[in-house]
Design an enzyme around this catalytic site. Structure first.
Site, short mmCIF file in Angstrom:
data_model
loop_
_atom_site.label_atom_id
_atom_site.label_comp_id
_atom_site.label_asym_id
_atom_site.label_seq_id
_atom_site.Cartn_x
_atom_site.Cartn_y
_atom_site.Cartn_z
N SER A 127 -19.84 22.50 -3.09
CA SER A 127 -20.60 23.46 -2.32
C SER A 127 -20.22 23.49 -0.84
O SER A 127 -20.55 24.47 -0.15
CB SER A 127 -22.08 23.15 -2.44
OG SER A 127 -22.38 21.89 -1.88
N LYS A 148 -22.04 21.70 8.00
CA LYS A 148 -22.57 22.43 6.84
C LYS A 148 -24.02 22.83 7.10
O LYS A 148 -24.78 22.05 7.68
CB LYS A 148 -22.47 21.53 5.61
CG LYS A 148 -22.84 22.18 4.29
CD LYS A 148 -22.62 21.19 3.13
CE LYS A 148 -22.96 21.78 1.78
NZ LYS A 148 -22.71 20.83 0.67
N SER A 194 -19.31 17.80 -3.94
CA SER A 194 -19.28 18.91 -2.99
C SER A 194 -18.50 18.70 -1.70
O SER A 194 -18.29 19.65 -0.96
CB SER A 194 -20.70 19.32 -2.62
OG SER A 194 -21.19 20.17 -3.61
N1 GLN Z 1 -21.03 21.31 -8.11
C1 GLN Z 1 -22.05 20.35 -8.33
C2 GLN Z 1 -23.36 21.06 -8.50
O1 GLN Z 1 -23.32 22.23 -8.60
C3 GLN Z 1 -22.12 19.40 -7.18
C4 GLN Z 1 -22.72 19.99 -5.98
C5 GLN Z 1 -22.84 19.04 -4.84
O2 GLN Z 1 -22.18 18.01 -4.79
N2 GLN Z 1 -23.72 19.37 -3.91
O3 GLN Z 1 -24.40 20.48 -8.55
#
Ligand code: GLN
Length: 484
Positions: free
Chosen positions: A153, A78, A177
């Site tokens: 994400s 990532k 994420s």
């Molecule tokens: N979807 C969640 C957010 O927008 C979690 C994102 C993540 O785990 N990085 O913060």
């Protein structure tokens, strides 16, 4: 089976028997990328030249009997993990030209084993989002239906694994994420216990919640990759002073008598009926393997999303203060220093990142700190206590990973709250700091995958992996491939 479709364990055997060479695996992976990447858009950049160079070193290691688990295995990373000399953008315009002068601990550990970096994967900008639609560059697509999001994400990592554009990948998980995109793309993804994997070189979003973890095709691969990246790191002050367990002995043990908690707060209105049916079937399956289902309660669950969006945005507002046009990446000059800051940040950050910086700055500002930030920290303790209490009665907890299967592009972008709710089942786990895995447990009639989440006690990844492996081995869900 083509080499790019295989698992780490499968390739390891062939490499060690010298039936194949690392460069042949790369040939298969890059041929696949060539064939499908225009549809999937999982990667921000591919690193073919570096990968073939590493393949030569891997081959020598194998020939000289110095091979480890990842020697010659192509892994995608990532784009929020620093890779020395290789562009690391966090899918943000503000870091469009950032080339880290150092390596993150997780990639360093993989490098020591001569892994092959295939490329850096797409994500929501600074890991803020659940669909990759917040990437400043382009969204990634779900390999099962390219009209749908891959989740986020870590959507690029999940899509790359699902589409066989790599063998395994790393993601990061602050509120879901790793697990939510794993669920939406039909792969395995694990968020380790907070402190189990080093955050050194992970670009910070919310430091008290962020964890790096694997996305793979099988539970066994997740267990093996976790062992490589995990364990104490003196460079991360929140790293737990313990070695990562070796899961080899755990994988394959039976789960007779294992107590599986079913929290009633996770089977609620808003949960898609097909997802609910698949997860309930999965629990029956675990029962047929000897596990004992126990109804439990996590009473503060309804406050998790609100609590998370105060704590995560507060930490983000502080962490993202460093992108000021002076030290990193993008810069717009202005008539004075303040004007330069404002122009740089106004143009460099996307709308979701700005929304979070504003929310977090507000929650931390004097006069509001007690009402929002301190209150959220208190509720966080209650959420953690819920898990501590539940784990007095059970060994692992089973829930859906996400309330729905993959949604369509644009479906939730106009309503941030709807987007935030897609993490309703994953967020509490980060707030409590416990480990959790998502693995495939079914498909909806429209052909999209469904994920089962298994949650464990702090530092008890072993029980999570044991239950997940037992389930996986008695089902066929993980064997299906998207028809790209
Ligand atoms: N979807 C969640 C957010 O927008 C979690 C994102 C993540 O785990 N990085 O913060």
């Amino acid at each position: 089976m083509k080499l790019n479709e295989m698992t780490i364990t499968g390739l390891r055997k062939m490499l060690d028997k010298r039936e194949i060479r690392p460069s042949e695996i790369l040939d298969a992976v890059y041929a696949r990328i060539e064939a499908v990447e225009n549809k999937v858009q999982a990667y921000l950049i591919t690193t073919k030249d570096e990968a073939y160079k590493s393949a030569k070193e891997a081959e020598s290691a194998i020939m000289e009997n110095r091979a480890s688990l990842l020697t010659g295995i192509p892994v995608a990373v990532k784009d929020n993990m620093c890779t020395k000399g290789i562009l690391t953008t966090c899918a943000s315009k503000i870091l469009y030209n950032f080339i880290p002068p150092y390596e993150s601990t997780v990639t360093e550990r993989m490098k020591t084993q001569h892994y092959l970096l295939t490329g850096k994967t797409n994500m929501d900008e600074f890991a803020m989002g659940s669909s990759t639609e917040n990437s400043a560059y382009y969204p990634s697509k779900n390999p099962w239906d390219t009209g749908c999001v891959p989740g986020g994400s870590s959507g690029g990592s999940a899509a790359a694994v699902a589409a066989d554009e790599c063998i395994a990948a790393l993601g990061s998980d602050t509120g879901g994420s790793i697990r939510q995109p794993a669920s939406l793309c039909g792969v395995v993804g694990l968020k380790p216990t907070y402190g189990a994997v080093s955050r050194y070189g992970l670009v910070a979003f919310a430091s008290s919640l962020d964890q790096i973890g694997p996305l793979t095709k099988t539970v066994e691969d997740t267990a093996l990759l976790l062992k490589v990246i995990g364990g104490h790191d003196p460079k991360d002050s929140t790293s737990a002073p313990a070695e990562m367990t070796d899961f080899a002995g755990v994988i394959g043990q039976d789960i007779k008598g294992m107590r599986i908690g079913i929290p009633k707060e996770y089977f609620i209105g808003g949960l898609d009926s097909e997802v609910e049916a698949s997860v309930k079937n999965a629990i029956k399956k675990l029962e047929s393997l000897g596990a004992i289902p126990v109804e439990i309660s996590l009473p503060h669950t309804e406050y998790a999303v609100a609590t998370y969006y105060v704590i995560a945005t507060s930490e983000a507002s502080s962490n993202l203060a460093r992108y000021d046009g002076v030290k990193y990446g993008f810069r717009r000059d202005g008539k004075d220093l303040l004007d330069m800051y404002m122009k740089t940040r106004a143009e460099g950050f996307g709308p979701e990142v700005k929304r979070r910086i504003m929310l977090g700055t507000f929650a931390l500002s004097s006069g509001y700190y007690d009402a929002y930030y301190r209150k959220a920290q208190q509720v966080r303790t209650l959420l953690k206590n819920d898990f501590d209490k539940a784990f007095e009665q059970v060994d692992v907890i089973a829930t859906p990973t996400a309330p729905t299967v993959a949604f369509r592009f644009g479906e939730k972008t106009t309503d941030p709250l709807q987007m935030y709710l897609s993490d309703i089942f994953t967020i509490s786990i980060n707030l409590a700091g416990v480990p959790a895995i998502s693995l495939p447990c079914g498909f909806a009639v429209n052909g999209l995958p469904i994920g089962l989440q298994l949650i464990g006690k702090h530092f008890d990844e072993a029980s999570v992996l044991k239950a997940a492996y037992a389930f996986e081995q008695s089902t066929e869900w993980h064997k299906r491939k998207p028809g790209l």
